[in-house]
Design a protein around this motif. Structure first.
Motif, PDB file in Angstrom:
ATOM      1  N   LEU A  81      -4.889   5.492  -9.823  1.00 47.61           N
ATOM      2  CA  LEU A  81      -3.655   4.736  -9.629  1.00 47.61           C
ATOM      3  C   LEU A  81      -2.744   5.561  -8.734  1.00 47.61           C
ATOM      4  N   THR A  82      -2.582   5.061  -7.532  1.00 51.25           N
ATOM      5  CA  THR A  82      -1.787   5.798  -6.559  1.00 51.25           C
ATOM      6  C   THR A  82      -0.422   5.132  -6.402  1.00 51.25           C
ATOM      7  N   GLY A  83       0.454   5.824  -5.732  1.00 56.56           N
ATOM      8  CA  GLY A  83       1.783   5.275  -5.461  1.00 56.56           C
ATOM      9  C   GLY A  83       1.704   4.023  -4.600  1.00 56.56           C
ATOM     10  N   CYS A 134       1.476  -3.672  -6.090  1.00 57.67           N
ATOM     11  CA  CYS A 134       1.565  -4.521  -7.301  1.00 57.67           C
ATOM     12  C   CYS A 134       2.991  -5.020  -7.511  1.00 57.67           C
ATOM     13  N   LEU A 135       3.965  -4.150  -7.374  1.00 57.17           N
ATOM     14  CA  LEU A 135       5.362  -4.555  -7.545  1.00 57.17           C
ATOM     15  C   LEU A 135       5.782  -5.576  -6.493  1.00 57.17           C
ATOM     16  N   ILE A 136       5.418  -5.339  -5.237  1.00 61.21           N
ATOM     17  CA  ILE A 136       5.760  -6.291  -4.170  1.00 61.21           C
ATOM     18  C   ILE A 136       5.089  -7.641  -4.432  1.00 61.21           C
TER      19      ILE A 136
END
Length: 192
Positions: free
Chosen positions: A21-23, A29-31
Motif C-alpha cells: 500500500l503506497t501513498g 482511492c481517495l480521488i
C-alpha cells in the motif's frame, strides 16, 4: 488414478506477488471515492432542479397580511353579490353534466379552446368595464401556471382562448376595476 496437471506443480511453487500500500494508491482511492460522490451529487442536484419548481416560501408576517387582505376582499365580494358563470371548452360530441361542470375525468372539458365568463350583479344586470384575468394554476408545478387576459365584450361577457395540457387544474378568475380587485372566483377542474 487421476494424473495431475503438468502446470499445477509450477503454480503451487510460484510465490504470490505481494502488493504494498503506497501513498500513490491511497491518493488514487481517495480521488476515486470523492469523485464518485461528487458525480452522483451533481447528477442528483441537476435532476432535482430540472423536475421541480420548488416550494415558494413567504414569511409568516407576509402570509398574515395576505390573509387579512383576502378576508376583507371576500367580505366586500359577498356584499356585491355578483354571479359569475364560466363556460369552459367542451370536447366535440360529448355533453358534460351541467351540475358537476368539469370536476372529474368523465366530463368533457377540453384543455384547448374558447373560455367565456358571464358576470351579473345582484339584480341580474351584466357587469361590464372590468379587467378580467383567467389564471390556470397547476397543482404541483408553479412554472406551468398561466395568466391570461380576457377581452371585455361590453355585455358582461369576457372571453379568451386556452391552450394547455390535460390534467387537474385550479382556475381563478380575477375581476378588477382600476387596479382594485372586485371579485375572485376559484374552481378546480379536470381538463381532457
Amino acid at each position: 488414478m487421476p494424473t495431475p496437471a503438468p502446470h499445477s506443480e509450477q503454480q503451487a511453487t510460484r510465490p504470490l506477488r505481494e502488493r504494498k500500500l503506497t501513498g500513490r494508491m491511497v491518493l488514487l482511492c481517495l480521488i476515486g471515492f470523492f469523485g464518485t460522490i461528487a458525480a452522483v451529487n451533481a447528477f442528483m442536484i441537476r435532476a432535482a432542479l430540472s423536475t421541480s419548481g420548488g416550494a415558494e416560501k413567504i414569511s409568516s408576517y407576509r402570509a398574515g397580511l395576505n390573509f387579512a387582505r383576502d378576508r376583507d376582499a371576500a367580505k366586500a365580494q359577498k356584499r356585491l353579490n355578483w354571479q359569475v358563470d364560466i363556460a369552459l371548452p367542451r370536447i366535440a360530441g360529448t355533453q358534460a353534466a351541467e351540475h358537476q361542470g368539469c370536476a372529474s375525468e368523465r366530463h368533457a372539458c377540453a384543455a384547448k379552446g374558447p373560455v367565456e365568463a358571464r358576470v351579473t350583479n345582484m339584480n341580474g344586470q351584466p357587469v361590464a368595464g372590468l379587467d378580467a384575468t383567467l389564471i390556470l394554476i397547476h397543482p404541483t408545478d408553479s412554472r406551468r401556471d398561466q395568466y391570461i387576459a380576457m377581452v371585455d365584450k361590453g355585455d358582461g361577457t369576457y372571453s379568451t382562448e386556452i391552450d394547455t395540457t390535460a390534467g387537474r387544474w385550479s382556475i381563478d378568475l380575477d375581476l378588477d376595476r382600476q387596479g382594485e380587485q372586485m371579485f375572485r372566483s376559484s374552481s378546480r377542474v379536470v381538463l381532457n
